[in-house]
Write a protein that holds these residues in place. Structure first.
Motif, PDB file in Angstrom:
ATOM      1  N   ALA A 284      -1.355 -17.938 -17.771  1.00  0.00           N
ATOM      2  CA  ALA A 284      -1.223 -17.047 -16.621  1.00  0.00           C
ATOM      3  C   ALA A 284       0.259 -16.824 -16.341  1.00  0.00           C
TER       4      ALA A 284
ATOM      5  N   LYS B 230       1.027 -11.162 -20.477  1.00  0.00           N
ATOM      6  CA  LYS B 230       0.014 -10.583 -21.377  1.00  0.00           C
ATOM      7  C   LYS B 230      -0.409  -9.188 -20.947  1.00  0.00           C
TER       8      LYS B 230
ATOM      9  N   THR C 156     -10.218  -8.912 -19.835  1.00  0.00           N
ATOM     10  CA  THR C 156     -11.393  -9.472 -19.164  1.00  0.00           C
ATOM     11  C   THR C 156     -11.096  -9.716 -17.679  1.00  0.00           C
ATOM     12  N   GLY C 157      -9.872 -10.159 -17.374  1.00  0.00           N
ATOM     13  CA  GLY C 157      -9.502 -10.385 -15.967  1.00  0.00           C
ATOM     14  C   GLY C 157      -9.580  -9.090 -15.171  1.00  0.00           C
TER      15      GLY C 157
ATOM     16  N   ARG D 156     -11.974  -8.308 -12.001  1.00  0.00           N
ATOM     17  CA  ARG D 156     -11.428  -7.891 -10.695  1.00  0.00           C
ATOM     18  C   ARG D 156     -12.002  -6.552 -10.248  1.00  0.00           C
TER      19      ARG D 156
ATOM     20  N   ASP E  66     -11.087 -20.860 -12.054  1.00  0.00           N
ATOM     21  CA  ASP E  66     -11.960 -21.430 -13.083  1.00  0.00           C
ATOM     22  C   ASP E  66     -12.392 -20.354 -14.072  1.00  0.00           C
TER      23      ASP E  66
ATOM     24  N   VAL F 198     -15.017 -18.084 -15.761  1.00  0.00           N
ATOM     25  CA  VAL F 198     -16.354 -17.544 -15.518  1.00  0.00           C
ATOM     26  C   VAL F 198     -17.237 -18.076 -16.651  1.00  0.00           C
TER      27      VAL F 198
ATOM     28  N   GLY G 216      -6.967 -11.870 -22.724  1.00  0.00           N
ATOM     29  CA  GLY G 216      -7.662 -12.848 -21.868  1.00  0.00           C
ATOM     30  C   GLY G 216      -8.993 -13.321 -22.430  1.00  0.00           C
TER      31      GLY G 216
ATOM     32  N   ARG H  86     -11.006 -17.561 -24.533  1.00  0.00           N
ATOM     33  CA  ARG H  86     -10.211 -18.548 -23.819  1.00  0.00           C
ATOM     34  C   ARG H  86     -10.647 -19.980 -24.128  1.00  0.00           C
TER      35      ARG H  86
ATOM     36  N   GLN I 126     -16.104 -19.294 -26.856  1.00  0.00           N
ATOM     37  CA  GLN I 126     -15.855 -17.852 -26.883  1.00  0.00           C
ATOM     38  C   GLN I 126     -15.332 -17.391 -28.247  1.00  0.00           C
TER      39      GLN I 126
ATOM     40  N   ARG J  44       4.416 -12.210  -8.369  1.00  0.00           N
ATOM     41  CA  ARG J  44       3.350 -11.241  -8.607  1.00  0.00           C
ATOM     42  C   ARG J  44       2.373 -11.202  -7.435  1.00  0.00           C
TER      43      ARG J  44
ATOM     44  N   ARG K 145      -2.991 -10.330  -5.748  1.00  0.00           N
ATOM     45  CA  ARG K 145      -4.141 -11.057  -6.307  1.00  0.00           C
ATOM     46  C   ARG K 145      -4.311 -12.379  -5.580  1.00  0.00           C
TER      47      ARG K 145
ATOM     48  N   ARG L  22      -5.556 -22.652 -13.371  1.00  0.00           N
ATOM     49  CA  ARG L  22      -5.459 -21.731 -14.519  1.00  0.00           C
ATOM     50  C   ARG L  22      -4.521 -22.287 -15.580  1.00  0.00           C
TER      51      ARG L  22
HETATM   52  P1  ADP Z   1      -4.360 -14.914 -15.775  1.00  0.00           P
HETATM   53  O1  ADP Z   1      -4.035 -14.880 -17.230  1.00  0.00           O
HETATM   54  O2  ADP Z   1      -3.177 -14.655 -14.888  1.00  0.00           O
HETATM   55  O3  ADP Z   1      -5.111 -16.137 -15.345  1.00  0.00           O
HETATM   56  P2  ADP Z   1      -6.547 -12.960 -16.097  1.00  0.00           P
HETATM   57  O4  ADP Z   1      -6.551 -11.617 -15.469  1.00  0.00           O
HETATM   58  O5  ADP Z   1      -6.496 -13.037 -17.578  1.00  0.00           O
HETATM   59  O6  ADP Z   1      -5.281 -13.677 -15.434  1.00  0.00           O
HETATM   60  O7  ADP Z   1      -7.807 -13.813 -15.607  1.00  0.00           O
HETATM   61  C1  ADP Z   1      -8.112 -13.955 -14.246  1.00  0.00           C
HETATM   62  C2  ADP Z   1      -9.397 -14.757 -14.069  1.00  0.00           C
HETATM   63  O8  ADP Z   1     -10.497 -14.056 -14.665  1.00  0.00           O
HETATM   64  C3  ADP Z   1      -9.426 -16.127 -14.737  1.00  0.00           C
HETATM   65  O9  ADP Z   1      -8.808 -17.128 -13.942  1.00  0.00           O
HETATM   66  C4  ADP Z   1     -10.944 -16.355 -14.893  1.00  0.00           C
HETATM   67  O10 ADP Z   1     -11.532 -16.731 -13.668  1.00  0.00           O
HETATM   68  C5  ADP Z   1     -11.430 -14.967 -15.246  1.00  0.00           C
HETATM   69  N1  ADP Z   1     -11.454 -14.759 -16.716  1.00  0.00           N
HETATM   70  C6  ADP Z   1     -10.678 -13.897 -17.413  1.00  0.00           C
HETATM   71  N2  ADP Z   1     -10.926 -13.970 -18.739  1.00  0.00           N
HETATM   72  C7  ADP Z   1     -11.892 -14.919 -18.882  1.00  0.00           C
HETATM   73  C8  ADP Z   1     -12.565 -15.491 -20.006  1.00  0.00           C
HETATM   74  N3  ADP Z   1     -12.303 -15.108 -21.266  1.00  0.00           N
HETATM   75  N4  ADP Z   1     -13.499 -16.447 -19.773  1.00  0.00           N
HETATM   76  C9  ADP Z   1     -13.776 -16.857 -18.533  1.00  0.00           C
HETATM   77  N5  ADP Z   1     -13.158 -16.381 -17.428  1.00  0.00           N
HETATM   78  C10 ADP Z   1     -12.229 -15.428 -17.594  1.00  0.00           C
END
Ligand code: ADP
Length: 189
Positions: free
Chosen positions: A10, A14, A32-33, A37, A58, A60, A86, A89, A93, A128, A134, A146
């Motif tokens: 985080a 990226k 994915t984030g 959102r 956490d 998802v 993202g 992870r 996956q 940020r 956020r 994270r």
């Molecule tokens: P960052 O890299 O700053 O944590 P992201 O936008 O990539 O931000 O992700 C934000 C949130 O979205 C994560 O903390 C998680 O809750 C969820 N998330 C994103 N990608 C995944 C993934 N591949 N698997 C599970 N949860 C995810």
């Protein structure tokens, strides 16, 4: 280079970099984030499933995330190539993505890792939080969570791609343009 992943903790940049790379290469960037959102904002079923996890920093649940990614990769705009930001992870996956790509009959070309130290990451996330608003950036424990999950779940997963010979590591410290130039070099090499 048309099918790629970008990985990093985080705050490593990226999201910013993946939009630029995708534009330069004419492929779609899938975050994915961002999808989570958008669904949380839109109060969709997926958003309701994801919200408590995203707020806490956490992951998802894999079943939810994998289904969402498989659906997104089936869209027309991903046919010519994509940059996944993202995802994956963790190891589960990675296996799921391998299966999806197998069903689509395509392979990954490269996995780009952006590196940065923890001190810098924490500072960037706080900055940020003020700009993008956020909730997970404004909450110290969500930030910590994270970064911890990156170390425990994502770093071992990156080693898997390294052993496949797909990994290119790029220093994520510095100006956006500087990092972008390093990435473009790494993709050529
Ligand atoms: P960052 O890299 O700053 O944590 P992201 O936008 O990539 O931000 O992700 C934000 C949130 O979205 C994560 O903390 C998680 O809750 C969820 N998330 C994103 N990608 C995944 C993934 N591949 N698997 C599970 N949860 C995810």
């Amino acid at each position: 280079m048309t099918r790629m992943l970008i990985v990093g903790p985080a705050g490593s940049g990226k999201g910013t970099q993946s939009k630029r790379i995708a534009e330069d290469l004419g492929i779609v960037a899938i975050s994915t984030g961002d999808i989570f959102r958008a669904n949380i904002r839109g109060e969709t079923e997926l958003g309701r499933e994801a919200k408590t996890y995203v707020d806490a920093g956490d992951l998802v649940p894999d079943s939810v995330t994998n289904r969402m990614v498989e659906d997104r990769l089936s869209w027309e705009d991903a046919r010519g190539g994509f940059l996944l930001d993202g995802y994956p992870r963790n190891r589960t996956q990675v296996v799921a993505l391998d299966e999806m790509l197998g069903r689509l009959g395509v392979e990954l070309d490269v996995v780009l890792e952006l590196t940065a130290d923890r001190e810098e990451l924490t500072q960037r996330l706080k900055r940020r939080a003020e700009i993008e608003g956020r909730d997970d950036d404004a909450d110290e424990s969500a930030i910590r969570r994270r970064l911890e999950l990156f170390e425990s779940e994502t770093a071992p997963m990156i080693a898997e791609y390294e052993s496949r010979g797909l990994l290119r590591r790029v220093d994520g410290l510095g100006e956006v343009d500087e990092v972008n130039a390093r990435i473009m070099d790494a993709l050529k090499g």
